[in-house]
Design an enzyme around this catalytic site. Sequence first.
Site, short mmCIF file in Angstrom:
data_model
loop_
_atom_site.label_atom_id
_atom_site.label_comp_id
_atom_site.label_asym_id
_atom_site.label_seq_id
_atom_site.Cartn_x
_atom_site.Cartn_y
_atom_site.Cartn_z
N CYS A 102 0.83 -1.21 0.00
CA CYS A 102 0.00 0.00 0.00
C CYS A 102 0.87 1.27 0.00
O CYS A 102 1.54 1.57 0.99
CB CYS A 102 -0.91 -0.04 1.22
SG CYS A 102 -1.78 1.50 1.59
N CYS A 156 0.02 3.81 2.70
CA CYS A 156 0.43 3.30 4.02
C CYS A 156 1.88 3.66 4.30
O CYS A 156 2.25 3.96 5.44
CB CYS A 156 0.25 1.79 4.09
SG CYS A 156 -1.45 1.24 3.91
#
Length: 144
Positions: free
Chosen positions: A46, A49
Amino acid sequence: MELLNGAGATPAGDLIKDTSEATFMADVVEASQTVPVIVDFWAPWCGPCKMVAPLMDEIAHEHLGKMLVVKVDTDKAPEVAGRYGIRSIPTLMIFRDGIQLFSQPGALPKSALDDLLRQVRELDMDEVRKEIAEQTAQESPSNS
């Protein structure tokens, strides 16, 4: 419980717990009885993230002893993500006294997160429990 690797004089990674399905209740819910716990739901693939990770490191350093930072890799702990309704990552949650007080997908600016953490620490948890009990009573069908 595993600790994530970090860098620096006092590696932030040493202050951030990597939890799992087996340890989530102890690492988050039970630990939040002592200090608030911010949970970062993430995955290695991600991109956003990865942008949140340095902020979590900073929060872990600045709030050492006053708050815990715990990370949940949703690929390794899909049951936890499902239980808490995680639909997108990153998602941040905050627990205090065993109660989930906040959940939001996406990143927050540091100033907003600092303000949120201050508000969580200042909450009257007796009042929060009272409000939860009242909501539960209103949602439950009456047995009269």
